[in-house]
Design a protein around this motif. Structure first.
Motif, short mmCIF file in Angstrom:
data_model
loop_
_atom_site.label_atom_id
_atom_site.label_comp_id
_atom_site.label_asym_id
_atom_site.label_seq_id
_atom_site.Cartn_x
_atom_site.Cartn_y
_atom_site.Cartn_z
N UNK A 1 0.85 -1.19 0.00
CA UNK A 1 0.00 0.00 0.00
C UNK A 1 0.89 1.25 0.00
N UNK A 2 0.57 2.19 -0.88
CA UNK A 2 1.35 3.42 -0.94
C UNK A 2 2.75 3.24 -1.44
N UNK A 3 2.98 2.21 -2.26
CA UNK A 3 4.33 1.95 -2.77
C UNK A 3 4.25 1.48 -4.21
N UNK A 4 4.82 2.24 -5.12
CA UNK A 4 5.02 1.79 -6.50
C UNK A 4 6.35 1.07 -6.53
N UNK A 5 6.36 -0.15 -6.02
CA UNK A 5 7.60 -0.82 -5.63
C UNK A 5 8.53 -1.08 -6.81
N UNK B 1 2.43 -17.03 -3.27
CA UNK B 1 1.90 -16.02 -2.35
C UNK B 1 0.81 -15.20 -3.04
N UNK B 2 -0.13 -14.73 -2.24
CA UNK B 2 -1.19 -13.86 -2.75
C UNK B 2 -0.80 -12.41 -2.49
N UNK B 3 -0.80 -11.62 -3.54
CA UNK B 3 -0.41 -10.21 -3.48
C UNK B 3 -1.65 -9.33 -3.53
N UNK B 4 -1.77 -8.46 -2.55
CA UNK B 4 -2.82 -7.45 -2.52
C UNK B 4 -2.17 -6.10 -2.73
N UNK B 5 -2.59 -5.38 -3.76
CA UNK B 5 -2.04 -4.06 -4.07
C UNK B 5 -3.12 -3.02 -3.86
N UNK B 6 -2.84 -2.04 -3.00
CA UNK B 6 -3.75 -0.90 -2.80
C UNK B 6 -3.07 0.33 -3.39
N UNK B 7 -3.57 0.81 -4.51
CA UNK B 7 -2.97 1.95 -5.19
C UNK B 7 -3.97 2.55 -6.17
N UNK C 1 2.90 -3.80 -10.35
CA UNK C 1 2.59 -4.91 -9.45
C UNK C 1 1.14 -5.36 -9.54
N UNK C 2 0.26 -4.49 -10.05
CA UNK C 2 -1.13 -4.90 -10.25
C UNK C 2 -1.20 -6.13 -11.15
N UNK D 1 -5.46 -9.34 -5.72
CA UNK D 1 -6.49 -8.32 -5.57
C UNK D 1 -5.88 -6.94 -5.78
N UNK D 2 -6.59 -6.09 -6.48
CA UNK D 2 -6.20 -4.68 -6.64
C UNK D 2 -7.28 -3.81 -6.00
N UNK D 3 -6.90 -3.11 -4.95
CA UNK D 3 -7.81 -2.20 -4.26
C UNK D 3 -7.49 -0.79 -4.75
N UNK D 4 -8.33 -0.25 -5.62
CA UNK D 4 -8.03 1.04 -6.25
C UNK D 4 -8.72 2.16 -5.47
#
Length: 526
Positions: A17-21, A40-46, A52-53, A58-61
């Protein structure tokens, strides 16, 4: 970071979250991808469609500035469905009942309305993180550079503690530092309220220890000013002089016009840097420092790893290592001790800073050590909080969502946010590289393709972005990476300084500016 970079690859769930890694921390992003390949399951909040999406479960936009509502919404689901770690909470934390009451109002439906994230995705993200079994959180300045930045980090700590995801491999709360030695600068007291090792200046015993070691009278017991408070004090004439070392606030601070006026109002400005930056051009005295390759010393990385660097080349011209410049200034100002080497300075650090007590240059020759290193025999600490937290029990914090300080309206209908670009590092160093300039030679502003069509904006067209504080002319990049009603701009370019537009609203605790949200208008000049 509570855990190590290598540890990320062993996680079962990664919440970013909060990282364009991939652009800001590409080496760490490789560990994220390694974990995903392992299952692993990756959840991206951005809000933006970052790379990374493409690897995410899951992508939480979420809308920019609504992170705290989202995090409290995840906790609401975890608590309602009793997915929390009852044993961990009972044995190692306090304040959970107050947290339970506080997040009752953050239902998935309500949080969805605030954030724009579908309620079903909020529920699934909460379940995925809580069930892990090893879940790690990675975050960066995308959640800290808000007026609720401190609260956002507290909410992440709440989430990790509620699920028992602290003190073990593949878990933790892991901030990704924005520059190469931010961690080391903080460790060494580069904050207004602490001395090295985060020892508070308000503690008489701490002040006495350092006064005795340095042979000086009692040190001041009041915390100093943060960066933005210093700028305000300079503007008001309360702060007369400033010494800026390795920083370029004329481009990196919010509301740049205000920053320039503040610096002009100083009676004396010293800048120490390796290039003649935009800030250095305003200085009364410029002290030429040496680059990392031209001096001995240590860097402390984002994973708390203290690493030794040896000088590879001699500094050019009159450039000198920072420690030598500072030592000469100390002597001129009456300090009675002349240091002979960075190694001698590290010995003093180890004697005064418990978390660095076992660190010597000899021990750092291999691959560095992760603090705390409590003695010469101590191996370092890859994972923090294994048995207990530094305060004993982990304290849940009640934090509530607040909207950004400035939101879009009829006059300024777009939400403006900023960030980095893969090819450029901050505002100074990388722009001296011909190869990187060829890869990314000019600033752009990302605008949603539907918004561009409505406004008649073509790809590559010069447009004007205007806020209540300033305006810039910049090329348009028409894309679906950014949602409707939002625009994104990188901040590396003096030709179109993004921080002419940003607002200087501050987080009330950490005093961090709200770089990530403000309101702007778009003007097209045909």
């Amino acid at each position: 970071m509570t855990n190590s970079i290598a540890d990320i690859a062993s996680a079962d769930c990664i919440f970013v979250i909060g990282s364009n890694t991939t652009e800001n921390h590409p080496v760490i992003a490789l560990k994220v991808k390694e974990a995903v390949r392992r299952g692993a399951r990756l959840i991206v909040a951005d809000p933006r469609r970052i790379e990374l999406v493409n690897f995410s479960y899951l992508w939480l936009r979420q809308k920019p500035g609504t992170d705290l509502a989202l995090l409290n919404g995840l906790l609401h689901v975890i608590i309602k469905e009793e997915l929390y770690d009852k044993e961990f909470i009972a044995q190692r934390t306090e304040g959970f009942e107050a947290l339970k009451l506080a997040v009752e109002e953050y239902t998935p439906a309500k949080v969805s309305e605030v954030t724009g994230v579908p309620a079903g995705d909020i529920i699934e993200a909460a379940r995925t993180y809580a069930r892990g079994p090893r879940s790690t959180i990675l975050y960066a300045m995308g959640i800290t550079q808000h007026i609720t930045g401190t609260a956002n980090v507290m909410a992440l700590a709440n989430l990790a503690m509620a699920c028992g995801q602290v003190g073990k491999e593949g878990s933790g709360v892991n901030p990704l530092r924005g520059q190469s030695n931010v961690q080391g600068a903080c460790d060494m007291g580069g904050l207004p309220n602490v001395l090295p090792g985060y020892q508070p200046v308000t503690d008489p015993g701490v002040r006495h220890k350092f006064s005795e070691a340095w042979g000086v009278p009692d040190l001041p017991g009041e915390p100093g000013l943060t960066l933005m408070e210093m700028m305000a004090a300079a503007q008001e004439g309360k702060l007369k002089g400033m010494y800026i070392l390795g920083e370029n606030p004329v481009l990196t601070d919010p509301d740049v016009s205000h920053v320039k006026e503040a610096l002009k109002n100083l009676e004396f400005l010293v800048v120490q840097d390796i290039f003649l930056t935009e800030t250095a051009r305003m200085a009364d005295v410029v002290l030429p420092g040496a680059s990392f390759a031209e001096k001995e010393g240590t860097f402390t990385s984002t994973e708390r790893r203290v690493q030794l660097l040896h000088k590879a080349i001699e500094p050019p011209g009159e450039a000198r290592p920072d420690w030598l410049i500072l030592n000469d200034l100390l002597l001129l100002m009456g300090y009675p001790r002349k240091y002979s080497s960075p190694g001698e300075i590290m010995q003093e650090i180890a004697g005064l800073t418990p978390s660095y007590a076992g660190i010597t240059y000899e021990r750092l020759e291999d691959k560095g050590l992760q603090w705390p290193v409590l003695s010469l025999e101590h191996p370092g600490t890859p994972v923090l909080h294994r048995e207990k937290f530094s305060r004993g029990y982990g304290q849940f914090q009640v934090v509530h969502y607040r909207p950004p300080a400035e939101e879009p309206d009829e006059e300024y209908p777009f939400l403006f946010t900023t960030g980095r670009n893969l090819y450029h590092y901050h505002t100074v160093i990388s722009r001296k590289s011909r190869g990187l300039e060829e890869m990314c030679p000019a600033p752009v502003v990302e605008i949603n393709d539907n918004d561009a069509a409505r406004l008649g904006i073509r790809e590559g067209e010069m447009i004007e972005i205007v806020s209540r504080r300033g305006k810039v002319r910049v090329k348009a990049l028409v894309t679906d990476r950014i949602p409707r009603g939002q625009v994104f701009m990188n901040f590396h370019f003096h030709e179109a300084a993004a921080n002419l537009l940003t607002i200087a609203a501050l987080d009330p605790v950490a005093k961090i500016p709200e770089y990530k949200t403000c309101a702007v208008a778009i003007k097209v000049k045909k």
